[in-house]
Design a protein around this motif. Structure first.
Motif, PDB file in Angstrom:
ATOM      1  N   ALA A   1       2.549   5.983  -2.909  1.00  0.00           N
ATOM      2  CA  ALA A   1       3.606   6.896  -3.347  1.00  0.00           C
ATOM      3  C   ALA A   1       3.601   7.041  -4.871  1.00  0.00           C
ATOM      4  CB  ALA A   1       4.960   6.397  -2.857  1.00  0.00           C
ATOM      5  N   LEU A   2       3.382   5.938  -5.564  1.00  0.00           N
ATOM      6  CA  LEU A   2       3.341   5.973  -7.028  1.00  0.00           C
ATOM      7  C   LEU A   2       2.112   6.738  -7.528  1.00  0.00           C
ATOM      8  CD1 LEU A   2       4.426   2.289  -7.731  1.00  0.00           C
ATOM      9  CD2 LEU A   2       5.766   4.345  -8.197  1.00  0.00           C
ATOM     10  N   VAL A   3       0.972   6.530  -6.881  1.00  0.00           N
ATOM     11  CA  VAL A   3      -0.251   7.242  -7.253  1.00  0.00           C
ATOM     12  C   VAL A   3      -0.071   8.743  -7.080  1.00  0.00           C
ATOM     13  CG1 VAL A   3      -2.627   7.715  -6.519  1.00  0.00           C
ATOM     14  CG2 VAL A   3      -1.889   5.363  -6.879  1.00  0.00           C
ATOM     15  N   LEU A   4       0.514   9.139  -5.962  1.00  0.00           N
ATOM     16  CA  LEU A   4       0.685  10.566  -5.684  1.00  0.00           C
ATOM     17  C   LEU A   4       1.643  11.241  -6.666  1.00  0.00           C
ATOM     18  CD1 LEU A   4       0.743  10.560  -1.770  1.00  0.00           C
ATOM     19  CD2 LEU A   4      -1.122  11.226  -3.296  1.00  0.00           C
ATOM     20  N   LYS A   5       2.571  10.482  -7.213  1.00  0.00           N
ATOM     21  CA  LYS A   5       3.461  11.043  -8.234  1.00  0.00           C
ATOM     22  C   LYS A   5       2.655  11.487  -9.454  1.00  0.00           C
ATOM     23  CE  LYS A   5       7.953   8.850  -7.410  1.00  0.00           C
ATOM     24  NZ  LYS A   5       8.980   7.933  -7.988  1.00  0.00           N
ATOM     25  N   HIS A   6       1.666  10.678  -9.804  1.00  0.00           N
ATOM     26  CA  HIS A   6       0.829  11.001 -10.965  1.00  0.00           C
ATOM     27  C   HIS A   6      -0.188  12.096 -10.625  1.00  0.00           C
ATOM     28  CE1 HIS A   6       2.460   7.826 -13.436  1.00  0.00           C
ATOM     29  NE2 HIS A   6       2.180   6.908 -12.530  1.00  0.00           N
ATOM     30  N   GLU A   7      -0.689  12.074  -9.408  1.00  0.00           N
ATOM     31  CA  GLU A   7      -1.727  13.030  -9.026  1.00  0.00           C
ATOM     32  C   GLU A   7      -1.176  14.439  -8.839  1.00  0.00           C
ATOM     33  OE1 GLU A   7      -4.853  12.697  -9.058  1.00  0.00           O
ATOM     34  OE2 GLU A   7      -5.040  10.528  -9.320  1.00  0.00           O
TER      35      GLU A   7
ATOM     36  N   ILE B   1      -0.869  -6.537  -9.455  1.00  0.00           N
ATOM     37  CA  ILE B   1      -2.278  -6.379  -9.820  1.00  0.00           C
ATOM     38  C   ILE B   1      -2.950  -5.429  -8.836  1.00  0.00           C
ATOM     39  CG2 ILE B   1      -4.498  -7.586 -10.087  1.00  0.00           C
ATOM     40  CD1 ILE B   1      -2.881 -10.076 -10.865  1.00  0.00           C
ATOM     41  N   ASP B   2      -2.560  -5.531  -7.565  1.00  0.00           N
ATOM     42  CA  ASP B   2      -3.142  -4.642  -6.554  1.00  0.00           C
ATOM     43  C   ASP B   2      -2.899  -3.177  -6.907  1.00  0.00           C
ATOM     44  OD1 ASP B   2      -0.413  -4.759  -6.106  1.00  0.00           O
ATOM     45  OD2 ASP B   2      -0.545  -5.362  -4.007  1.00  0.00           O
ATOM     46  N   TYR B   3      -1.672  -2.860  -7.307  1.00  0.00           N
ATOM     47  CA  TYR B   3      -1.342  -1.475  -7.660  1.00  0.00           C
ATOM     48  C   TYR B   3      -2.060  -1.031  -8.935  1.00  0.00           C
ATOM     49  CZ  TYR B   3       1.321   2.342  -9.768  1.00  0.00           C
ATOM     50  OH  TYR B   3       1.678   3.512 -10.403  1.00  0.00           O
TER      51      TYR B   3
ATOM     52  N   PHE C   1       0.813  -1.209   0.000  1.00  0.00           N
ATOM     53  CA  PHE C   1       0.000   0.000   0.000  1.00  0.00           C
ATOM     54  C   PHE C   1       0.853   1.268   0.000  1.00  0.00           C
ATOM     55  CE2 PHE C   1      -2.050   3.457   2.449  1.00  0.00           C
ATOM     56  CZ  PHE C   1      -2.998   3.805   1.503  1.00  0.00           C
ATOM     57  N   ALA C   2       1.845   1.325   0.877  1.00  0.00           N
ATOM     58  CA  ALA C   2       2.679   2.529   0.962  1.00  0.00           C
ATOM     59  C   ALA C   2       3.369   2.796  -0.372  1.00  0.00           C
ATOM     60  CB  ALA C   2       3.704   2.381   2.080  1.00  0.00           C
ATOM     61  N   ARG C   3       3.896   1.745  -0.987  1.00  0.00           N
ATOM     62  CA  ARG C   3       4.566   1.909  -2.275  1.00  0.00           C
ATOM     63  C   ARG C   3       3.570   2.324  -3.351  1.00  0.00           C
ATOM     64  NH1 ARG C   3       8.044  -2.830  -5.426  1.00  0.00           N
ATOM     65  NH2 ARG C   3       8.465  -1.657  -7.340  1.00  0.00           N
ATOM     66  N   ALA C   4       2.411   1.670  -3.368  1.00  0.00           N
ATOM     67  CA  ALA C   4       1.396   1.998  -4.367  1.00  0.00           C
ATOM     68  C   ALA C   4       0.901   3.432  -4.199  1.00  0.00           C
ATOM     69  CB  ALA C   4       0.225   1.014  -4.258  1.00  0.00           C
TER      70      ALA C   4
END
Length: 261
Positions: A10-16, A81-83, A5-8
């Motif tokens: 962080a990746l989402v926030l990079k795009h947002e 798949i979760d990410y 979750f923490a890694r996912a």
């Protein structure tokens, strides 16, 4: 799974990104991907845009965890798949992300991840699901009226999601154990005590100083306790021999005296 979750996130926030209030974005004002509508729904009903700008990291993580990650059952999905599903849910809604996943794995598209969807997801190759989901996601985005405005950014985002998700899928589910590095080597208590005893004995013998000046760097490696003990024994032997010698000399003198008399 939850370890991702923490890694996912962080990746989402990079795009947002951070603050956005694009007139063509139906979501309206957003901060770190959280819309004003969702901020009012989940945090503060009377929130203003200024309140949204001040959203805390804890509030952001709570919203994403509870209303997106948990909504797509990220903790039950295989790594990668979760990410991919999570990012899709953040961008286009959990219901749509779940239905597209179900379409890829051949489950009933009811927008709910249940035992059948999980079983079919786990029985397929992760890379196949990730690529299929990203392909369907791109097809959906191209059909939107706002594609000319946001298409380039969406393409970059989905490409990044595909790449990172495939990397996560290639890693083992169970991370290797963490090896803690210690600042100094642990010395067994018995050895440490022995060294201290030698040091204390040498200090007593030398009066507590002068060793460094004498240049006797290797002297600590010697067993001074054994040397001192051996010296004491040798001294006793010498004293005994001297005593015996004096007795022998006295006896010889007495014999000479008797003979001469």
């Amino acid at each position: 799974m939850d370890r991702n979750f923490a890694r996912a996130l962080a990746l989402v926030l990079k795009h947002e990104g951070l603050w956005s209030d694009h007139p063509d974005d139906k979501g309206g004002a957003t901060m770190k991907g959280v819309t004003l509508a969702n901020y009012r729904r989940y945090v503060k009903p009377s929130a203003t845009k200024e309140d949204l700008r001040k959203i805390t990291d804890e509030q952001v993580a709570t919203i994403y965890k509870r209303y997106y990650w948990d909504a797509v059952r990220g903790s039950d999905l295989p790594s990668g798949i979760d990410y991919a599903v999570f990012d899709f849910a953040v961008n286009s809604g959990p219901d749509r992300a779940i239905k597209y996943l179900q379409a890829v794995v051949g489950a009933k598209q009811d927008g709910r991840i249940g035992p059948d969807t999980l079983a079919k997801t786990r029985n397929m190759m992760r890379a196949t699901i990730i690529n299929g989901l990203c392909d369907k996601r791109m097809a959906f985005l191209r059909r939107l009226k706002t594609w000319p405005t946001f298409g380039k950014g969406w393409t970059s985002r989905v490409s990044g999601v595909r790449s990172e998700a495939l990397k996560m899928a290639a890693q083992p589910d169970t991370p290797p154990p963490v090896v803690k590095e210690f600042e100094k080597e642990v010395v067994p208590e018995r050895v440490e005590t022995k060294v201290k005893e030698k040091s204390d004995l040498w200090t007593k013998l030398t009066g507590g100083g002068g060793i460094a000046a004498l240049g006797l760097g290797g002297i600590f490696g010697m067993d001074w306790q054994a040397i001192v003990a051996g010296g004491v024994v040798l001294l006793v032997i010498i004293l005994v021999l001297l005593l015996l010698r004096s007795q022998i000399v006295a006896a010889v003198r007495q014999i000479k005296s008797e003979v001469s008399g």
